[in-house]
Motif scaffolding. Structure first.
Motif, PDB file in Angstrom:
ATOM      1  N   GLY A  82      45.179  51.788  47.118  1.00  0.00           N
ATOM      2  CA  GLY A  82      46.366  51.633  48.039  1.00  0.00           C
ATOM      3  C   GLY A  82      46.716  50.507  48.743  1.00  0.00           C
ATOM      4  N   ALA A  83      46.185  49.759  48.733  1.00  0.00           N
ATOM      5  CA  ALA A  83      46.136  48.361  49.458  1.00  0.00           C
ATOM      6  C   ALA A  83      47.457  47.583  48.883  1.00  0.00           C
ATOM      7  CB  ALA A  83      44.914  47.429  49.616  1.00  0.00           C
ATOM      8  N   VAL A  84      48.349  47.333  49.477  1.00  0.00           N
ATOM      9  CA  VAL A  84      49.481  46.463  48.996  1.00  0.00           C
ATOM     10  C   VAL A  84      49.449  45.136  50.134  1.00  0.00           C
ATOM     11  CG1 VAL A  84      51.818  46.107  48.806  1.00  0.00           C
ATOM     12  CG2 VAL A  84      50.797  48.212  48.144  1.00  0.00           C
ATOM     13  N   ILE A  85      49.001  43.775  49.391  1.00  0.00           N
ATOM     14  CA  ILE A  85      49.204  42.681  50.351  1.00  0.00           C
ATOM     15  C   ILE A  85      49.983  41.549  49.727  1.00  0.00           C
ATOM     16  CG2 ILE A  85      47.687  40.908  51.147  1.00  0.00           C
ATOM     17  CD1 ILE A  85      45.375  42.859  50.737  1.00  0.00           C
ATOM     18  N   THR A  86      50.801  41.206  50.273  1.00  0.00           N
ATOM     19  CA  THR A  86      52.056  40.101  49.807  1.00  0.00           C
ATOM     20  C   THR A  86      52.912  39.354  50.838  1.00  0.00           C
ATOM     21  OG1 THR A  86      54.066  40.682  48.636  1.00  0.00           O
ATOM     22  CG2 THR A  86      53.933  41.932  50.438  1.00  0.00           C
ATOM     23  N   ILE A 114      45.376  48.472  43.748  1.00  0.00           N
ATOM     24  CA  ILE A 114      45.605  47.560  44.532  1.00  0.00           C
ATOM     25  C   ILE A 114      46.604  46.100  44.057  1.00  0.00           C
ATOM     26  CG2 ILE A 114      44.356  45.590  46.081  1.00  0.00           C
ATOM     27  CD1 ILE A 114      41.861  47.488  45.636  1.00  0.00           C
ATOM     28  N   THR A 115      47.558  45.948  45.092  1.00  0.00           N
ATOM     29  CA  THR A 115      48.783  45.117  44.499  1.00  0.00           C
ATOM     30  C   THR A 115      48.317  43.827  45.442  1.00  0.00           C
ATOM     31  OG1 THR A 115      49.934  46.790  44.018  1.00  0.00           O
ATOM     32  CG2 THR A 115      51.105  44.619  44.295  1.00  0.00           C
ATOM     33  N   LEU A 116      48.475  42.690  44.653  1.00  0.00           N
ATOM     34  CA  LEU A 116      48.450  41.402  45.373  1.00  0.00           C
ATOM     35  C   LEU A 116      49.749  40.768  44.904  1.00  0.00           C
ATOM     36  CD1 LEU A 116      44.583  40.495  45.058  1.00  0.00           C
ATOM     37  CD2 LEU A 116      45.741  41.669  47.102  1.00  0.00           C
ATOM     38  N   SER A 117      50.501  40.321  45.616  1.00  0.00           N
ATOM     39  CA  SER A 117      51.604  39.728  44.983  1.00  0.00           C
ATOM     40  C   SER A 117      52.390  38.515  46.189  1.00  0.00           C
ATOM     41  CB  SER A 117      52.727  40.357  44.946  1.00  0.00           C
ATOM     42  OG  SER A 117      53.432  41.359  46.111  1.00  0.00           O
ATOM     43  N   ARG A 118      52.723  37.588  45.545  1.00  0.00           N
ATOM     44  CA  ARG A 118      53.485  36.336  46.184  1.00  0.00           C
ATOM     45  C   ARG A 118      52.364  35.673  47.312  1.00  0.00           C
ATOM     46  NH1 ARG A 118      57.072  39.919  45.776  1.00  0.00           N
ATOM     47  NH2 ARG A 118      57.206  40.401  47.747  1.00  0.00           N
ATOM     48  N   ILE A 119      51.222  35.666  46.985  1.00  0.00           N
ATOM     49  CA  ILE A 119      50.057  35.352  47.976  1.00  0.00           C
ATOM     50  C   ILE A 119      49.737  33.717  47.459  1.00  0.00           C
ATOM     51  CG2 ILE A 119      47.759  35.325  48.773  1.00  0.00           C
ATOM     52  CD1 ILE A 119      47.861  38.319  48.317  1.00  0.00           C
ATOM     53  N   GLY A 120      49.980  33.032  48.387  1.00  0.00           N
ATOM     54  CA  GLY A 120      49.452  31.286  48.051  1.00  0.00           C
ATOM     55  C   GLY A 120      48.032  30.988  48.896  1.00  0.00           C
ATOM     56  N   LEU A 136      41.231  36.338  44.891  1.00  0.00           N
ATOM     57  CA  LEU A 136      40.154  37.605  45.125  1.00  0.00           C
ATOM     58  C   LEU A 136      38.951  37.126  44.563  1.00  0.00           C
ATOM     59  CD1 LEU A 136      39.498  40.704  45.232  1.00  0.00           C
ATOM     60  CD2 LEU A 136      40.090  40.645  42.730  1.00  0.00           C
ATOM     61  N   GLY A 137      37.945  37.415  45.450  1.00  0.00           N
ATOM     62  CA  GLY A 137      36.572  37.102  45.009  1.00  0.00           C
ATOM     63  C   GLY A 137      36.090  37.839  44.114  1.00  0.00           C
ATOM     64  N   CYS A 138      35.755  39.433  44.523  1.00  0.00           N
ATOM     65  CA  CYS A 138      35.055  40.079  43.487  1.00  0.00           C
ATOM     66  C   CYS A 138      35.641  41.492  43.611  1.00  0.00           C
ATOM     67  CB  CYS A 138      33.749  40.094  43.960  1.00  0.00           C
ATOM     68  SG  CYS A 138      32.804  41.159  42.530  1.00  0.00           S
ATOM     69  N   ASN A 139      35.907  42.173  42.474  1.00  0.00           N
ATOM     70  CA  ASN A 139      36.213  43.614  42.308  1.00  0.00           C
ATOM     71  C   ASN A 139      34.818  44.546  42.073  1.00  0.00           C
ATOM     72  OD1 ASN A 139      37.128  45.953  41.791  1.00  0.00           O
ATOM     73  ND2 ASN A 139      38.089  45.763  39.870  1.00  0.00           N
ATOM     74  N   SER A 142      34.058  47.130  39.664  1.00  0.00           N
ATOM     75  CA  SER A 142      35.100  47.079  38.832  1.00  0.00           C
ATOM     76  C   SER A 142      35.812  48.366  38.335  1.00  0.00           C
ATOM     77  CB  SER A 142      34.556  46.578  37.382  1.00  0.00           C
ATOM     78  OG  SER A 142      33.924  45.641  37.357  1.00  0.00           O
ATOM     79  N   THR A 143      35.884  49.188  39.517  1.00  0.00           N
ATOM     80  CA  THR A 143      36.537  50.338  39.243  1.00  0.00           C
ATOM     81  C   THR A 143      38.009  50.582  39.975  1.00  0.00           C
ATOM     82  OG1 THR A 143      35.746  51.370  41.602  1.00  0.00           O
ATOM     83  CG2 THR A 143      34.630  51.783  39.489  1.00  0.00           C
ATOM     84  N   ALA A 144      38.399  49.577  40.770  1.00  0.00           N
ATOM     85  CA  ALA A 144      39.729  49.312  41.235  1.00  0.00           C
ATOM     86  C   ALA A 144      40.555  48.617  40.268  1.00  0.00           C
ATOM     87  CB  ALA A 144      39.798  48.465  42.541  1.00  0.00           C
ATOM     88  N   LYS A 145      41.839  48.937  40.195  1.00  0.00           N
ATOM     89  CA  LYS A 145      42.925  48.302  39.114  1.00  0.00           C
ATOM     90  C   LYS A 145      43.730  47.167  40.034  1.00  0.00           C
ATOM     91  CE  LYS A 145      42.956  51.850  35.941  1.00  0.00           C
ATOM     92  NZ  LYS A 145      41.828  52.727  36.136  1.00  0.00           N
ATOM     93  N   PHE A 146      43.580  45.961  39.638  1.00  0.00           N
ATOM     94  CA  PHE A 146      44.408  45.145  40.527  1.00  0.00           C
ATOM     95  C   PHE A 146      45.750  44.741  39.802  1.00  0.00           C
ATOM     96  CE2 PHE A 146      40.639  44.646  42.903  1.00  0.00           C
ATOM     97  CZ  PHE A 146      40.990  43.980  44.304  1.00  0.00           C
ATOM     98  N   THR A 147      46.693  44.338  40.559  1.00  0.00           N
ATOM     99  CA  THR A 147      47.835  43.720  40.100  1.00  0.00           C
ATOM    100  C   THR A 147      48.076  42.472  40.618  1.00  0.00           C
ATOM    101  OG1 THR A 147      48.814  45.963  39.302  1.00  0.00           O
ATOM    102  CG2 THR A 147      50.525  43.963  39.557  1.00  0.00           C
ATOM    103  N   PHE A 148      48.126  41.322  40.000  1.00  0.00           N
ATOM    104  CA  PHE A 148      48.473  40.099  40.646  1.00  0.00           C
ATOM    105  C   PHE A 148      49.681  39.681  39.961  1.00  0.00           C
ATOM    106  CE2 PHE A 148      43.857  40.036  40.033  1.00  0.00           C
ATOM    107  CZ  PHE A 148      43.462  39.521  41.262  1.00  0.00           C
ATOM    108  N   THR A 149      50.645  39.281  41.179  1.00  0.00           N
ATOM    109  CA  THR A 149      51.988  39.082  40.674  1.00  0.00           C
ATOM    110  C   THR A 149      52.296  37.859  41.523  1.00  0.00           C
ATOM    111  OG1 THR A 149      52.622  41.248  40.328  1.00  0.00           O
ATOM    112  CG2 THR A 149      54.416  39.694  40.486  1.00  0.00           C
TER     113      THR A 149
END
Length: 172
Positions: A82-86, A114-120, A136-139, A142-149
């Protein structure tokens, strides 16, 4: 909902999340200079209350924040589904040091998207263990699904053991 324009308000947001309001929404309304805070900052999200809300930096920077801890630390310590960090930059004036599971987002727990987008990340991140990365250090598990954009790292990353890299350690 938290509108964050001061270092104290970023600390308040972290305290609220780590006290159980972990589905909160936070917006940066300007660049935040954390030099007045020092060791008072605790990463957003904990093992007991992982962050599962929304954090929108609106293109702003976090500056002069030195995070020191054992493992699972970053601006966000632990996140979950559910986390969205952008949309923010962890400035080159910042740093993260510890053992393992280090990054702007230290680690995940649980499952979900979990969404991680436009993070520098422009800061140096250094660990004596594994899973040290710019974003991201560690999932864990490995059960969460990450989207990196559109994320990037220009900071120096030092991990003395395996699964350390520029963007993500163990993503699963």
């Amino acid at each position: 909902t938290f509108y964050i324009s001061t270092p104290e308000q970023l600390v308040e947001f972290a305290v609220a999340v780590n006290s159980g309001a972990n589905a909160s929404t936070g917006y940066l309304t300007e660049d935040i200079d954390m030099s007045s805070i020092g060791a008072e900052f605790t990463p957003i999200g904990s093992g007991k209350y992982p962050f599962k809300g929304t954090f929108d930096g609106r293109g702003h920077r976090i500056k002069n924040l030195a995070i020191n801890g054992m493992s699972g630390v970053g601006v966000f310590g632990v996140v979950t589904g559910g986390a969205v960090i952008t949309d923010f930059v962890f400035d080159s004036s910042c740093s993260i040091t510890g053992t393992s599971y280090l990054g702007v987002v230290g680690m995940s727990s649980g499952s979900g998207n979990i969404t991680l987008s436009r993070i520098g990340n422009e800061a140096p991140i250094s660990g004596t263990g594994k899973n040290v990365a710019g974003i991201l250090g560690c999932n864990m598990g490995s059960t969460a699904k990450f989207t990196f954009t559109d994320c990037y790292n220009t900071g120096t990353i030092i991990g003395e053991r395996g699964e350390s890299s520029s963007i993500s350690g163990w993503a699963g």
